[in-house]
Design a protein around this motif. Structure first.
Motif, PDB file in Angstrom:
ATOM      1  N   PRO A   1     -30.973  48.037   7.504  1.00 50.71           N
ATOM      2  CA  PRO A   1     -30.756  47.346   9.128  1.00 50.71           C
ATOM      3  C   PRO A   1     -29.401  47.578   9.418  1.00 50.71           C
ATOM      4  O   PRO A   1     -28.331  47.201   8.709  1.00 50.71           O
ATOM      5  CB  PRO A   1     -31.214  45.938   8.719  1.00 50.71           C
TER       6      PRO A   1
ATOM      7  N   GLU B   1     -29.128  52.815  11.296  1.00 49.14           N
ATOM      8  CA  GLU B   1     -30.220  53.742  11.342  1.00 49.14           C
ATOM      9  C   GLU B   1     -29.709  55.055  11.850  1.00 49.14           C
ATOM     10  O   GLU B   1     -30.756  55.711  12.138  1.00 49.14           O
ATOM     11  CB  GLU B   1     -31.129  52.872  12.000  1.00 49.14           C
TER      12      GLU B   1
ATOM     13  N   HIS C   1     -40.785  51.391  12.880  1.00 50.48           N
ATOM     14  CA  HIS C   1     -39.252  50.994  12.613  1.00 50.48           C
ATOM     15  C   HIS C   1     -38.743  52.060  11.615  1.00 50.48           C
ATOM     16  O   HIS C   1     -39.270  52.670  10.773  1.00 50.48           O
ATOM     17  CB  HIS C   1     -39.309  49.627  12.073  1.00 50.48           C
TER      18      HIS C   1
ATOM     19  N   ASP D   1     -35.716  51.490   9.697  1.00 52.66           N
ATOM     20  CA  ASP D   1     -34.852  50.953   8.681  1.00 52.66           C
ATOM     21  C   ASP D   1     -35.703  50.592   7.507  1.00 52.66           C
ATOM     22  O   ASP D   1     -36.726  50.582   7.506  1.00 52.66           O
ATOM     23  CB  ASP D   1     -33.978  49.506   9.413  1.00 52.66           C
TER      24      ASP D   1
ATOM     25  N   GLN E   1     -33.843  47.678  12.613  1.00 53.23           N
ATOM     26  CA  GLN E   1     -33.539  45.943  12.237  1.00 53.23           C
ATOM     27  C   GLN E   1     -34.860  45.387  12.139  1.00 53.23           C
ATOM     28  O   GLN E   1     -35.016  44.112  12.239  1.00 53.23           O
ATOM     29  CB  GLN E   1     -32.531  45.304  13.085  1.00 53.23           C
TER      30      GLN E   1
ATOM     31  N   THR F   1     -34.944  42.679   8.687  1.00 50.15           N
ATOM     32  CA  THR F   1     -33.983  41.652   8.688  1.00 50.15           C
ATOM     33  C   THR F   1     -34.627  40.433   9.603  1.00 50.15           C
ATOM     34  O   THR F   1     -35.268  39.561   9.049  1.00 50.15           O
ATOM     35  CB  THR F   1     -32.594  42.006   8.919  1.00 50.15           C
TER      36      THR F   1
END
Length: 351
Positions: A21, A24, A66, A68, A207, A210
């Motif tokens: 996170p 990237e 995503h 990450d 991210q 997280t």
């Protein structure tokens, strides 16, 4: 739709690249270079989300994965040159001792490992927090470690390249959610723009591991009518988990999400029912197997995106993964292929 050699090589590269996170960029660069340039109009927002626009007529549809992965961050350098770390995202503490790691400093890659007591000295005391684990990079002093460019704030990822496991299974780090990223790339390559029944935005967010928040800026900029999330979900087909929460298993098809929840049983995401049933009908019509997902203890990037997008219709399709957030995440390529096929049918039909 089979995974060909080129698809597998790309997935190997996606898994290998570090992308915890907030870091990237290298993943985004690889994805951008892998998307078909004549078809996709790519842009990065200020937070680092990569948005690939394939113009079409109809509703604005965001398909989201995503970039990450879970990892670790250097917290302290000990006088003897060892490191103490904290998790970035939900990295498995249980899987850390004895594992191989990659440390990414200002001078580049440094091989590392997480120490573990030899069995001869093990008192079987449970490891309850990250302060009990020490990272070894082969240094004998704090000064030597710093001379290698290491400082608090540097990050580590699992050292676990992609490998085949049997005929259709793969394992390695970061399948959550580099599999989703590979699905979106494959989709961009096989879709014919004239077939689209929507204005499509393939969105690779940051991210998620997280705060789930990375996609908010992307949703704000696109303002979609529909959001379809692509991520991993927990598989319960190992002997220690069978029958405990779900019947989801590898090789039985993608999972369609009906709810996920974090912080006990508080629902983090409940999909749009009309859209979700529509996806199920398309899957049934085209002979694509689906599993039902009600996940407790996890959520996905699209949850906060709903509020940023003024309440878009949303649904989520998941790839079952064993051993989540460890260096040996395991998935079935047949499930990945079926997600690609399902998305193709969904996006070339009216939403």
């Amino acid at each position: 739709m089979k995974t060909d050699k080129a698809d597998f090589i790309l997935l190997e590269k996606l898994v290998e690249i570090p992308g915890v996170p907030g870091r990237e960029e290298r993943v985004a660069d690889l994805i951008r270079s892998s998307l078909p340039a004549p078809v996709c109009d790519c842009s990065l927002d200020k937070l680092g989300n990569l948005i690939a626009h394939i113009p079409g007529k109809g509703k604005k549809v965001m398909v989201v994965a995503h970039m990450d992965e879970v990892g670790f961050i250097v917290q302290r350098i000990l006088p003897e040159g060892f490191l103490k770390v904290e998790r970035l995202g939900g990295s498995s503490l249980r899987a850390l001792p004895g594992s191989r790691l990659s440390l990414w400093s200002s001078k580049g890659y440094i091989p590392a490992l997480a120490g573990v007591l030899p069995q001869h000295l093990d008192t079987n005391e449970p490891i309850t927090d990250f302060s009990k684990v020490t990272i070894d990079i082969g240094s004998s002093s704090c000064e030597e470690t710093r001379a290698k460019g290491v400082r608090p704030g540097d990050v580590l990822t699992w050292d676990s390249p992609l490998r085949s496991l049997g005929d259709t299974l793969i394992c390695g780090k970061a399948l959550d959610d580099r599999l989703g990223c590979s699905i979106l790339i494959k989709l961009a390559k096989i879709l014919q723009p004239q077939e689209l029944k929507c204005d499509l935005y393939l969105t690779f967010t940051v991210q998620e591991e997280t705060m789930l928040m990375g996609g908010i800026t992307a949703a704000n900029s696109v303002s979609p009518d529909v959001i379809i999330g692509i991520d991993g979900t927990l598989s319960f087909d190992t002997p220690d988990l069978e029958g405990k929460q779900s019947d989801i298993r590898l090789g039985a098809g993608p999972a369609i999400k009906w709810m996920d929840a974090i912080r006990g049983k508080l629902a983090a995401f409940v999909p749009n029912q009309k859209l979700t049933h529509h996806v199920c009908e398309i899957a049934q019509k085209n002979g694509i197997p689906l599993q039902d997902e009600i996940a407790v203890g996890m959520s996905t990037a699209i949850t906060p995106m709903l509020y940023a997008s003024n309440g878009a219709q949303a649904c989520a399709i998941s790839v079952p993964i064993r051993y989540h957030h460890t260096p040996v995440e395991t998935a079935d390529l047949r499930d990945v292929e079926n997600v690609v096929l399902l998305l193709k049918h969904v996006l070339t039909n009216d939403l």
